[in-house]
Design a protein around this motif. Structure first.
Motif, PDB file in Angstrom:
ATOM      1  N   THR A 172      91.505 -16.623  10.768  1.00 44.92           N
ATOM      2  CA  THR A 172      92.885 -16.168  10.616  1.00 44.92           C
ATOM      3  C   THR A 172      93.791 -16.845  11.630  1.00 44.92           C
ATOM      4  OG1 THR A 172      92.200 -13.992   9.775  1.00 44.92           O
ATOM      5  CG2 THR A 172      94.431 -14.177  10.659  1.00 44.92           C
ATOM      6  N   ARG A 173      93.446 -16.768  12.903  1.00 51.22           N
ATOM      7  CA  ARG A 173      94.375 -17.222  13.943  1.00 51.22           C
ATOM      8  C   ARG A 173      94.577 -18.730  13.942  1.00 51.22           C
ATOM      9  NH1 ARG A 173      92.672 -14.988  19.472  1.00 51.22           N
ATOM     10  NH2 ARG A 173      94.341 -16.355  20.208  1.00 51.22           N
ATOM     11  N   GLN A 174      93.595 -19.490  13.462  1.00 51.98           N
ATOM     12  CA  GLN A 174      93.758 -20.942  13.479  1.00 51.98           C
ATOM     13  C   GLN A 174      94.668 -21.458  12.367  1.00 51.98           C
ATOM     14  OE1 GLN A 174      90.125 -23.170  13.986  1.00 51.98           O
ATOM     15  NE2 GLN A 174      89.373 -21.780  15.579  1.00 51.98           N
ATOM     16  N   ARG A 175      95.237 -20.558  11.594  1.00 44.49           N
ATOM     17  CA  ARG A 175      96.236 -20.955  10.603  1.00 44.49           C
ATOM     18  C   ARG A 175      97.646 -20.947  11.187  1.00 44.49           C
ATOM     19  NH1 ARG A 175      92.111 -19.111   7.199  1.00 44.49           N
ATOM     20  NH2 ARG A 175      92.255 -19.859   5.036  1.00 44.49           N
ATOM     21  N   PHE A 176      97.807 -20.451  12.408  1.00 44.95           N
ATOM     22  CA  PHE A 176      99.129 -20.177  12.960  1.00 44.95           C
ATOM     23  C   PHE A 176      99.495 -21.088  14.118  1.00 44.95           C
ATOM     24  CE2 PHE A 176      97.871 -16.343  10.826  1.00 44.95           C
ATOM     25  CZ  PHE A 176      99.052 -15.787  10.351  1.00 44.95           C
ATOM     26  N   VAL A 177     100.809 -21.237  14.310  1.00 50.50           N
ATOM     27  CA  VAL A 177     101.355 -21.795  15.547  1.00 50.50           C
ATOM     28  C   VAL A 177     101.535 -20.612  16.495  1.00 50.50           C
ATOM     29  CG1 VAL A 177     103.353 -22.882  16.623  1.00 50.50           C
ATOM     30  CG2 VAL A 177     102.523 -23.708  14.411  1.00 50.50           C
ATOM     31  N   ALA A 178     100.903 -20.670  17.660  1.00 45.36           N
ATOM     32  CA  ALA A 178     100.877 -19.517  18.557  1.00 45.36           C
ATOM     33  C   ALA A 178     101.919 -19.635  19.667  1.00 45.36           C
ATOM     34  CB  ALA A 178      99.487 -19.345  19.160  1.00 45.36           C
ATOM     35  N   LEU A 179     102.607 -18.526  19.910  1.00 43.19           N
ATOM     36  CA  LEU A 179     103.574 -18.433  21.007  1.00 43.19           C
ATOM     37  C   LEU A 179     103.134 -17.297  21.921  1.00 43.19           C
ATOM     38  CD1 LEU A 179     106.931 -18.732  19.010  1.00 43.19           C
ATOM     39  CD2 LEU A 179     105.842 -20.517  20.384  1.00 43.19           C
ATOM     40  N   GLU A 180     102.985 -17.588  23.201  1.00 42.58           N
ATOM     41  CA  GLU A 180     102.570 -16.556  24.145  1.00 42.58           C
ATOM     42  C   GLU A 180     103.788 -15.972  24.857  1.00 42.58           C
ATOM     43  OE1 GLU A 180      99.343 -15.740  27.716  1.00 42.58           O
ATOM     44  OE2 GLU A 180      99.831 -17.795  27.158  1.00 42.58           O
ATOM     45  N   PHE A 181     103.871 -14.636  24.847  1.00 46.83           N
ATOM     46  CA  PHE A 181     104.953 -13.930  25.523  1.00 46.83           C
ATOM     47  C   PHE A 181     104.353 -13.191  26.722  1.00 46.83           C
ATOM     48  CE2 PHE A 181     106.613 -14.831  21.461  1.00 46.83           C
ATOM     49  CZ  PHE A 181     107.992 -14.829  21.544  1.00 46.83           C
ATOM     50  N   ARG A 182     104.910 -13.440  27.874  1.00 48.76           N
ATOM     51  CA  ARG A 182     104.460 -12.777  29.092  1.00 48.76           C
ATOM     52  C   ARG A 182     105.597 -11.948  29.665  1.00 48.76           C
ATOM     53  NH1 ARG A 182     101.467 -17.883  32.153  1.00 48.76           N
ATOM     54  NH2 ARG A 182      99.955 -18.370  30.487  1.00 48.76           N
ATOM     55  N   PHE A 183     105.272 -11.140  30.683  1.00 48.85           N
ATOM     56  CA  PHE A 183     106.350 -10.480  31.398  1.00 48.85           C
ATOM     57  C   PHE A 183     107.227 -11.562  32.011  1.00 48.85           C
ATOM     58  CE2 PHE A 183     102.996  -7.089  31.878  1.00 48.85           C
ATOM     59  CZ  PHE A 183     103.576  -6.243  30.936  1.00 48.85           C
ATOM     60  N   PRO A 184     108.539 -11.465  31.854  1.00 45.98           N
ATOM     61  CA  PRO A 184     109.423 -12.555  32.301  1.00 45.98           C
ATOM     62  C   PRO A 184     109.428 -12.691  33.822  1.00 45.98           C
ATOM     63  CG  PRO A 184     110.697 -10.654  31.572  1.00 45.98           C
ATOM     64  CD  PRO A 184     109.283 -10.370  31.213  1.00 45.98           C
ATOM     65  N   PRO A 185     109.798 -13.865  34.324  1.00 45.92           N
ATOM     66  CA  PRO A 185     109.981 -14.039  35.765  1.00 45.92           C
ATOM     67  C   PRO A 185     110.991 -13.035  36.306  1.00 45.92           C
ATOM     68  CG  PRO A 185     110.075 -16.149  34.628  1.00 45.92           C
ATOM     69  CD  PRO A 185     110.076 -15.097  33.570  1.00 45.92           C
ATOM     70  N   LYS A 186     110.890 -12.760  37.585  1.00 44.99           N
ATOM     71  CA  LYS A 186     111.700 -11.710  38.206  1.00 44.99           C
ATOM     72  C   LYS A 186     113.193 -11.868  37.918  1.00 44.99           C
ATOM     73  CE  LYS A 186     112.148 -11.820  42.694  1.00 44.99           C
ATOM     74  NZ  LYS A 186     113.628 -11.863  42.920  1.00 44.99           N
ATOM     75  N   GLU A 187     113.714 -13.067  38.077  1.00 49.06           N
ATOM     76  CA  GLU A 187     115.157 -13.272  37.886  1.00 49.06           C
ATOM     77  C   GLU A 187     115.582 -12.979  36.454  1.00 49.06           C
ATOM     78  OE1 GLU A 187     113.052 -15.443  39.127  1.00 49.06           O
ATOM     79  OE2 GLU A 187     113.562 -15.406  41.274  1.00 49.06           O
ATOM     80  N   LEU A 188     114.776 -13.424  35.496  1.00 49.48           N
ATOM     81  CA  LEU A 188     115.106 -13.159  34.093  1.00 49.48           C
ATOM     82  C   LEU A 188     114.969 -11.679  33.773  1.00 49.48           C
ATOM     83  CD1 LEU A 188     113.478 -16.094  32.062  1.00 49.48           C
ATOM     84  CD2 LEU A 188     115.851 -15.805  32.768  1.00 49.48           C
ATOM     85  N   GLU A 189     113.933 -11.043  34.314  1.00 46.10           N
ATOM     86  CA  GLU A 189     113.736  -9.622  34.034  1.00 46.10           C
ATOM     87  C   GLU A 189     114.889  -8.786  34.595  1.00 46.10           C
ATOM     88  OE1 GLU A 189     109.979  -6.587  33.678  1.00 46.10           O
ATOM     89  OE2 GLU A 189     109.930  -8.097  35.270  1.00 46.10           O
ATOM     90  N   GLU A 190     115.387  -9.178  35.753  1.00 51.55           N
ATOM     91  CA  GLU A 190     116.542  -8.467  36.318  1.00 51.55           C
ATOM     92  C   GLU A 190     117.756  -8.603  35.411  1.00 51.55           C
ATOM     93  OE1 GLU A 190     117.100 -10.013  40.240  1.00 51.55           O
ATOM     94  OE2 GLU A 190     115.221  -9.151  41.003  1.00 51.55           O
ATOM     95  N   ARG A 191     117.982  -9.800  34.886  1.00 55.51           N
ATOM     96  CA  ARG A 191     119.112 -10.002  33.971  1.00 55.51           C
ATOM     97  C   ARG A 191     118.956  -9.161  32.715  1.00 55.51           C
ATOM     98  NH1 ARG A 191     119.750 -16.255  32.899  1.00 55.51           N
ATOM     99  NH2 ARG A 191     121.350 -15.424  31.476  1.00 55.51           N
ATOM    100  N   ILE A 192     117.731  -9.065  32.215  1.00 54.52           N
ATOM    101  CA  ILE A 192     117.473  -8.265  31.020  1.00 54.52           C
ATOM    102  C   ILE A 192     117.787  -6.800  31.286  1.00 54.52           C
ATOM    103  CG2 ILE A 192     115.636  -7.395  29.505  1.00 54.52           C
ATOM    104  CD1 ILE A 192     114.309 -10.182  29.830  1.00 54.52           C
TER     105      ILE A 192
END
Length: 274
Positions: A172-192
């Motif tokens: 299943t998974r090898q049919r997809f283009v994978a994007l990994e989402f992590r907890f954002p860096p501190k500066e970006l998370e503060e803006r969010i």
């Protein structure tokens, strides 16, 4: 009586995103997604809960000008739930499209959230849609739908909850283009947090620090630390007049765990900041 298969209904039209979603990119994930769509390749979004996967899909739908159908997967999700089934209405056998079929017919985005929660025999139905065939066989109707160019299949899952029984098979998974989402860096998370909750920068900085501290408790038995979503919830409570420690207790501590010892630890972290 209408002959079986003559009548047809949709479970609900694919919906267009009404307002432009605010999304803060962490990298080139939006560009990769646009190119993947233009090439007819499906997307696999992986990352912890509350880190922006659903918001990303809404923003992508907005940018591409496409309607989107979202399905929250669960243990009882059957192939019929996704593809469709016959129902008796007024004495007639009426075919009702499922959300996957609806999205294919409309040339829309179909987003299957937490795909690993669905049964293995259910997820197999997406295989011909997720490779170069881009087809959806509807066996009960003897119909083969070919996805139009605009159609995009996207699925998501949380690797942190993976187990032997709940994992995506390689087929299943090898049919997809994978994007990994992590907890954002501190500066970006503060803006969010500032943008989404309305708190000031100083408060956002403390909330992000609290989130980072809870994520370090994974080695102490906490399944997952506070996501940006939980920090935004705490910020909204504070903006609405709730005292900071009470807001953190309700939006972070209680949301993360029922374990008394872990709750005490998280409350102590919040008290050290607020």
């Amino acid at each position: 009586m209408t002959k079986r298969g003559r009548a047809h209904e949709d479970t609900g039209a694919a919906q267009r995103v009404a307002e432009e979603p605010w999304y803060l990119p962490q990298g080139n994930e939006m560009e990769i997604a646009r190119v993947a769509h233009s090439c007819g390749m499906p997307l696999l979004l992986k990352g912890p809960t509350g880190c922006g996967k659903t918001r990303f899909m809404l923003r992508l739908a907005w940018d591409l000008g496409l309607p989107i159908v979202t399905v929250s997967c669960h243990d009882d999700l059957s192939t019929g739930d996704l593809v469709g089934r016959y129902l008796i209405k007024g004495g007639d056998a009426v075919w009702v499209d499922g959300p996957l079929t609806t999205a294919v017919r409309a040339g829309a985005i179909c987003y299957l959230d937490e795909i690993v929660e669905a049964r293995k025999d259910t997820t197999v139905v997406i295989h011909p849609l997720a490779d170069e065939r881009r087809e959806l066989p509807i066996e009960k109707r003897g119909e083969l739908l070919r996805a139009p160019p605009g159609f995009l299949l996207a699925v998501s899952f949380n690797p942190g909850y993976q187990s032997v029984l709940k994992d995506l098979k390689a087929s299943t998974r090898q049919r997809f283009v994978a994007l990994e989402f992590r907890f954002p860096p501190k500066e970006l998370e503060e803006r969010i947090v500032v943008h989404e909750s309305g708190v000031d920068t100083g408060t956002a900085r403390l909330l992000v620090r609290l989130g980072s501290m809870t994520r370090s408790l994974k080695d102490s038995g906490l399944t997952e630390g506070a996501s940006p979503r939980l920090l935004v919830h705490a910020g909204k409570l504070m903006t609405g007049g709730i005292a900071p420690r009470a807001a953190c207790r309700a939006a972070v501590t209680e949301a993360l765990t029922d374990d008394p010892e872990l709750q005490k630890a998280i409350d102590e972290l919040a008290a050290s900041l607020f």
